[in-house]
Enzyme design. Structure first.
Site, PDB file in Angstrom:
ATOM      1  N   ASP A  35       0.855  -1.186   0.000  1.00  0.00           N
ATOM      2  CA  ASP A  35       0.000   0.000   0.000  1.00  0.00           C
ATOM      3  C   ASP A  35       0.897   1.244   0.000  1.00  0.00           C
ATOM      4  OD1 ASP A  35      -3.221   0.521   0.930  1.00  0.00           O
ATOM      5  OD2 ASP A  35      -1.818   2.200   1.072  1.00  0.00           O
ATOM      6  N   ILE A  36       0.512   2.238  -0.798  1.00  0.00           N
ATOM      7  CA  ILE A  36       1.318   3.462  -0.927  1.00  0.00           C
ATOM      8  C   ILE A  36       1.274   4.305   0.344  1.00  0.00           C
ATOM      9  CG2 ILE A  36      -0.458   5.041  -1.845  1.00  0.00           C
ATOM     10  CD1 ILE A  36       1.585   5.761  -4.064  1.00  0.00           C
ATOM     11  N   GLN A  97     -14.213   2.834   1.204  1.00  0.00           N
ATOM     12  CA  GLN A  97     -13.582   2.428  -0.064  1.00  0.00           C
ATOM     13  C   GLN A  97     -13.251   3.657  -0.902  1.00  0.00           C
ATOM     14  OE1 GLN A  97     -15.947  -0.110  -2.655  1.00  0.00           O
ATOM     15  NE2 GLN A  97     -14.141  -0.713  -3.845  1.00  0.00           N
ATOM     16  N   SER A  98     -11.993   3.770  -1.305  1.00  0.00           N
ATOM     17  CA  SER A  98     -11.584   4.908  -2.135  1.00  0.00           C
ATOM     18  C   SER A  98     -11.179   4.475  -3.540  1.00  0.00           C
ATOM     19  CB  SER A  98     -10.436   5.667  -1.471  1.00  0.00           C
ATOM     20  OG  SER A  98      -9.303   4.834  -1.301  1.00  0.00           O
ATOM     21  N   HIS A 103     -10.263  -5.135  -3.499  1.00  0.00           N
ATOM     22  CA  HIS A 103      -8.928  -5.353  -2.928  1.00  0.00           C
ATOM     23  C   HIS A 103      -9.064  -5.747  -1.472  1.00  0.00           C
ATOM     24  CE1 HIS A 103      -9.963  -1.060  -2.634  1.00  0.00           C
ATOM     25  NE2 HIS A 103      -9.326  -1.045  -1.473  1.00  0.00           N
ATOM     26  N   HIS A 105      -7.023  -5.531   1.982  1.00  0.00           N
ATOM     27  CA  HIS A 105      -5.903  -5.000   2.752  1.00  0.00           C
ATOM     28  C   HIS A 105      -5.397  -6.106   3.674  1.00  0.00           C
ATOM     29  CE1 HIS A 105      -6.820  -0.583   2.168  1.00  0.00           C
ATOM     30  NE2 HIS A 105      -8.047  -1.060   1.959  1.00  0.00           N
TER      31      HIS A 105
HETATM   32  P1  AMP Z   1      -9.635   1.669   0.115  1.00  0.00           P
HETATM   33  O1  AMP Z   1      -9.575   3.089   0.635  1.00  0.00           O
HETATM   34  O2  AMP Z   1     -10.110   0.656   1.107  1.00  0.00           O
HETATM   35  O3  AMP Z   1     -10.387   1.633  -1.186  1.00  0.00           O
HETATM   36  O4  AMP Z   1      -8.144   1.253  -0.174  1.00  0.00           O
HETATM   37  C1  AMP Z   1      -7.413   1.768  -1.238  1.00  0.00           C
HETATM   38  C2  AMP Z   1      -5.968   1.714  -0.843  1.00  0.00           C
HETATM   39  O5  AMP Z   1      -5.192   1.901  -1.999  1.00  0.00           O
HETATM   40  C3  AMP Z   1      -5.542   2.799   0.159  1.00  0.00           C
HETATM   41  O6  AMP Z   1      -5.047   2.181   1.334  1.00  0.00           O
HETATM   42  C4  AMP Z   1      -4.471   3.569  -0.604  1.00  0.00           C
HETATM   43  O7  AMP Z   1      -3.415   3.994   0.227  1.00  0.00           O
HETATM   44  C5  AMP Z   1      -4.024   2.559  -1.628  1.00  0.00           C
HETATM   45  N1  AMP Z   1      -3.454   3.129  -2.843  1.00  0.00           N
HETATM   46  C6  AMP Z   1      -3.930   4.161  -3.586  1.00  0.00           C
HETATM   47  N2  AMP Z   1      -3.154   4.376  -4.650  1.00  0.00           N
HETATM   48  C7  AMP Z   1      -2.150   3.451  -4.595  1.00  0.00           C
HETATM   49  C8  AMP Z   1      -1.026   3.147  -5.405  1.00  0.00           C
HETATM   50  N3  AMP Z   1      -0.746   3.840  -6.520  1.00  0.00           N
HETATM   51  N4  AMP Z   1      -0.218   2.139  -5.028  1.00  0.00           N
HETATM   52  C9  AMP Z   1      -0.464   1.431  -3.909  1.00  0.00           C
HETATM   53  N5  AMP Z   1      -1.525   1.657  -3.097  1.00  0.00           N
HETATM   54  C10 AMP Z   1      -2.354   2.658  -3.438  1.00  0.00           C
END
Ligand code: AMP
Ligand code: ZN
Length: 117
Positions: A35-36, A97-98, A103, A105
């Site tokens: 995760d970034i 969810q963003s 996915h 975690h």
């Molecule tokens: P969610 O908010 O549950 O949908 O999780 C999305 C996750 O994706 C978040 O924890 C972000 O930090 C992660 N994320 C967003 N962009 C990237 C990226 N380019 N590489 C790795 N993780 C990412």
């Protein structure tokens, strides 16, 4: 096709290598990458390569890849020597969810609280 890749989806772009990521595991069906914005000392995501929007879109036509994701979670944590971890999948904006590509975690390396916020 319902589960085709979405050209506008961030995680589909990671699958295609159009956006760089720190990949920890990949096979023909799934990818796992760090995760970034890690929320624990260990925080990686496991995703299907096909575009599934969220847990709310899993059905009999696509659920095999979901079980594969969990095999990957088990394999990667085992290889990392991680025995205690939490698996989270946020479904929908209210749940946090963003990124609208299914996915999981995987978080580890610190004490976890319950219930989650
Ligand atoms: P969610 O908010 O549950 O949908 O999780 C999305 C996750 O994706 C978040 O924890 C972000 O930090 C992660 N994320 C967003 N962009 C990237 C990226 N380019 N590489 C790795 N993780 C990412
Ligand atoms: Zn996608």
């Amino acid at each position: 096709m319902r589960n085709a890749q979405d050209p506008n989806c961030l995680f589909c772009k990671i699958v295609k290598g159009e956006i760089p990521s720190k990949i920890v595991y990949e096979d023909e069906k799934c990818v796992a990458f760090h995760d970034i914005d890690p929320q624990a000392p260990t925080h990686f995501l496991v995703i299907p390569k096909v575009h599934i929007g969220s847990c709310g879109e899993i059905d009999g036509s696509n659920s095999l890849v979901v079980s594969r994701c969990f095999e990957v979670i088990s394999k990667v944590t085992r290889e990392m020597g991680v025995t205690d971890f939490r698996v989270v999948s946020n479904c929908g904006a209210q749940a946090g969810q963003s990124v609208p590509h299914l996915h999981f975690h995987v978080l580890a390396g610190r004490d976890m609280t319950w219930p989650p916020g």
